[in-house]
Design a protein around this motif. Structure first.
Motif, PDB file in Angstrom:
ATOM      1  N   GLN A   1      -7.860  -5.685  -6.277  1.00  0.00           N
ATOM      2  CA  GLN A   1      -7.772  -4.236  -6.173  1.00  0.00           C
ATOM      3  C   GLN A   1      -8.305  -3.555  -7.435  1.00  0.00           C
ATOM      4  O   GLN A   1      -8.143  -4.062  -8.545  1.00  0.00           O
ATOM      5  CB  GLN A   1      -6.319  -3.795  -5.971  1.00  0.00           C
ATOM      6  CG  GLN A   1      -5.810  -3.990  -4.558  1.00  0.00           C
ATOM      7  CD  GLN A   1      -6.459  -3.030  -3.588  1.00  0.00           C
ATOM      8  OE1 GLN A   1      -7.373  -3.384  -2.859  1.00  0.00           O
ATOM      9  NE2 GLN A   1      -6.002  -1.805  -3.596  1.00  0.00           N
TER      10      GLN A   1
ATOM     11  N   ASP B   1      -0.974  -2.043  -7.022  1.00  0.00           N
ATOM     12  CA  ASP B   1      -1.415  -2.226  -8.398  1.00  0.00           C
ATOM     13  C   ASP B   1      -1.856  -3.681  -8.574  1.00  0.00           C
ATOM     14  O   ASP B   1      -1.082  -4.601  -8.314  1.00  0.00           O
ATOM     15  CB  ASP B   1      -0.247  -1.912  -9.326  1.00  0.00           C
ATOM     16  CG  ASP B   1      -0.607  -2.023 -10.804  1.00  0.00           C
ATOM     17  OD1 ASP B   1      -1.667  -2.597 -11.131  1.00  0.00           O
ATOM     18  OD2 ASP B   1       0.184  -1.553 -11.631  1.00  0.00           O
TER      19      ASP B   1
ATOM     20  N   GLY C   1      -5.810   2.468 -10.278  1.00  0.00           N
ATOM     21  CA  GLY C   1      -5.509   3.812  -9.828  1.00  0.00           C
ATOM     22  C   GLY C   1      -5.078   3.954  -8.386  1.00  0.00           C
ATOM     23  O   GLY C   1      -5.025   5.054  -7.860  1.00  0.00           O
ATOM     24  N   ARG C   2      -4.786   2.845  -7.698  1.00  0.00           N
ATOM     25  CA  ARG C   2      -4.332   2.945  -6.317  1.00  0.00           C
ATOM     26  C   ARG C   2      -3.396   1.785  -6.025  1.00  0.00           C
ATOM     27  O   ARG C   2      -3.335   0.807  -6.761  1.00  0.00           O
ATOM     28  CB  ARG C   2      -5.509   2.923  -5.347  1.00  0.00           C
ATOM     29  CG  ARG C   2      -6.426   1.716  -5.512  1.00  0.00           C
ATOM     30  CD  ARG C   2      -7.560   1.713  -4.507  1.00  0.00           C
ATOM     31  NE  ARG C   2      -8.483   0.624  -4.766  1.00  0.00           N
ATOM     32  CZ  ARG C   2      -9.382   0.201  -3.883  1.00  0.00           C
ATOM     33  NH1 ARG C   2      -9.452   0.756  -2.697  1.00  0.00           N
ATOM     34  NH2 ARG C   2     -10.204  -0.783  -4.193  1.00  0.00           N
ATOM     35  N   LEU C   3      -2.652   1.949  -4.930  1.00  0.00           N
ATOM     36  CA  LEU C   3      -1.745   0.883  -4.509  1.00  0.00           C
ATOM     37  C   LEU C   3      -2.463  -0.079  -3.585  1.00  0.00           C
ATOM     38  O   LEU C   3      -3.286   0.338  -2.775  1.00  0.00           O
ATOM     39  CB  LEU C   3      -0.528   1.490  -3.797  1.00  0.00           C
ATOM     40  CG  LEU C   3       0.432   2.314  -4.659  1.00  0.00           C
ATOM     41  CD1 LEU C   3       1.530   2.920  -3.796  1.00  0.00           C
ATOM     42  CD2 LEU C   3       1.041   1.461  -5.760  1.00  0.00           C
TER      43      LEU C   3
ATOM     44  N   ALA D   1       5.328   1.141  -4.714  1.00  0.00           N
ATOM     45  CA  ALA D   1       5.084   0.406  -5.961  1.00  0.00           C
ATOM     46  C   ALA D   1       6.255  -0.546  -6.192  1.00  0.00           C
ATOM     47  O   ALA D   1       7.405  -0.109  -6.228  1.00  0.00           O
ATOM     48  CB  ALA D   1       4.945   1.364  -7.132  1.00  0.00           C
TER      49      ALA D   1
ATOM     50  N   GLN E   1       0.814  -1.211   0.000  1.00  0.00           N
ATOM     51  CA  GLN E   1       0.000   0.000   0.000  1.00  0.00           C
ATOM     52  C   GLN E   1       0.850   1.265   0.000  1.00  0.00           C
ATOM     53  O   GLN E   1       0.382   2.329  -0.408  1.00  0.00           O
ATOM     54  CB  GLN E   1      -0.932   0.000   1.214  1.00  0.00           C
ATOM     55  CG  GLN E   1      -2.071  -1.001   1.129  1.00  0.00           C
ATOM     56  CD  GLN E   1      -2.995  -0.899   2.319  1.00  0.00           C
ATOM     57  OE1 GLN E   1      -2.580  -1.068   3.463  1.00  0.00           O
ATOM     58  NE2 GLN E   1      -4.256  -0.594   2.060  1.00  0.00           N
TER      59      GLN E   1
ATOM     60  N   GLN F   1       9.448   8.262  -8.494  1.00  0.00           N
ATOM     61  CA  GLN F   1       9.301   6.896  -9.009  1.00  0.00           C
ATOM     62  C   GLN F   1      10.655   6.239  -9.228  1.00  0.00           C
ATOM     63  O   GLN F   1      10.822   5.047  -8.954  1.00  0.00           O
ATOM     64  CB  GLN F   1       8.503   6.928 -10.313  1.00  0.00           C
ATOM     65  CG  GLN F   1       7.033   7.228 -10.125  1.00  0.00           C
ATOM     66  CD  GLN F   1       6.317   7.416 -11.436  1.00  0.00           C
ATOM     67  OE1 GLN F   1       6.815   8.096 -12.355  1.00  0.00           O
ATOM     68  NE2 GLN F   1       5.146   6.807 -11.571  1.00  0.00           N
TER      69      GLN F   1
END
Length: 226
Positions: A69, A76, A72-74, A44, A41, A179
Motif C-alpha cells: 500500500q 496503513d 496516506g490511506r487505509l 485503523a 480499509q 481516532q
C-alpha cells in the motif's frame, strides 16, 4: 490496542478475543481474506493477528497486499502484523518474515506469550525500547496494565486505561475523538455521544489536569514535557 484477528476457526477466534480483552485490547474478528481486507480499509488497527490457512486463500497474500500500500490511506502499510499458524517449518517462518511480518508464532501457542509478543511488536512499531512509559511522575506498565503516580497505584477502568495508553504511546501527537473511539470500541460496541470526554474527565481527576491536554476542535494529546 485495537486488534484485528484474522482466523477462520470460530473457537480459536472467540478464545483469542476473550483472552486479549483481559489484556485491555479491543478485538475485531475476520474469518476470510475478503473480510479482513474490508476491515483494514475501513478501520485503523494497532496490530493484526493473521492466520495463513484461510478459506479464500493464503494469509500471506494479505500480508503482501498491505505492505504494498501507498502512504496516506487505509490500510496503513506499516501496520504491525503477527503471523499465527500451524505451519511451523523454518522455511515458512523465514518466508513470512521476509514478506514483512513482524513476528511469527506456531499453533498451538501460549496465550500469555502471544500477548507479550504483541506488546513487543507494538514497542518496536513505536520506536520504543523500554517496556514501561513514563509521563512525569506517572509510570504506565502495559504488561501488568498498571499505573502509578509518584509510586502510588492508581485504579483505572478498562476504558480509561486504554485511552491513556493510546495517548501515551503517540505523545505528543494529537488524537481526534474519532481516532480514540476506534481504539476503545469494537464494531458492535459503539460509544455514547460524550464517552471520550467523560473518560478524559476522570483521567484528569485521577492523574492531574496537565496530563491530558485538549486542542480545541482537533482532539487530545499528552504533552512532550509532561
Amino acid at each position: 490496542m485495537r486488534v484485528l484477528v484474522v482466523e477462520d476457526d470460530e473457537g480459536i477466534a472467540q478464545g483469542l478475543r476473550a483472552h486479549l480483552r483481559q489484556h485491555g485490547c479491543v478485538v475485531d474478528l475476520a474469518g476470510t481474506l475478503a473480510a479482513a481486507w474490508a476491515a483494514l480499509q475501513a478501520e485503523a488497527f494497532d496490530l493484526v493477528l493473521l492466520d495463513l490457512g484461510l478459506p479464500d486463500g493464503d494469509g500471506s497474500t494479505l500480508l503482501q497486499r498491505v505492505r504494498r500500500q501507498g502512504g496516506g490511506r487505509l490500510p496503513d502499510p506499516h501496520t504491525p502484523i503477527l503471523i499465527m499458524t500451524a505451519r511451523d517449518e523454518v522455511a515458512s517462518r523465514i518466508a513470512a518474515l521476509d514478506m514483512g511480518a513482524d513476528d511469527y508464532v506456531a499453533k498451538p501457542f501460549d496465550s500469555d506469550e502471544l500477548a507479550a509478543r504483541m506488546r513487543a511488536v507494538r514497542r518496536r512499531a513505536a520506536g520504543r525500547a523500554q517496556p514501561q512509559l513514563q509521563i512525569g511522575d506517572i509510570r504506565i506498565d502495559p504488561a501488568t496494565r498498571s499505573v502509578t503516580r509518584a509510586g502510588v497505584p492508581v485504579e483505572l477502568s478498562a476504558r480509561e486505561w486504554s485511552l491513556l495508553l493510546a495517548l501515551a504511546e503517540v505523545r505528543p501527537r494529537v488524537l481526534s475523538r474519532q481516532q480514540l473511539e476506534e481504539r476503545l470500541y469494537e464494531w458492535n460496541g459503539g460509544p455514547g455521544s460524550n464517552a471520550i470526554e467523560v473518560h478524559v474527565h476522570y483521567l484528569r481527576r485521577k492523574l492531574g489536569d496537565e496530563v491530558i491536554r485538549t486542542l480545541r476542535g482537533v482532539g487530545y494529546f499528552v504533552p512532550a514535557e509532561a
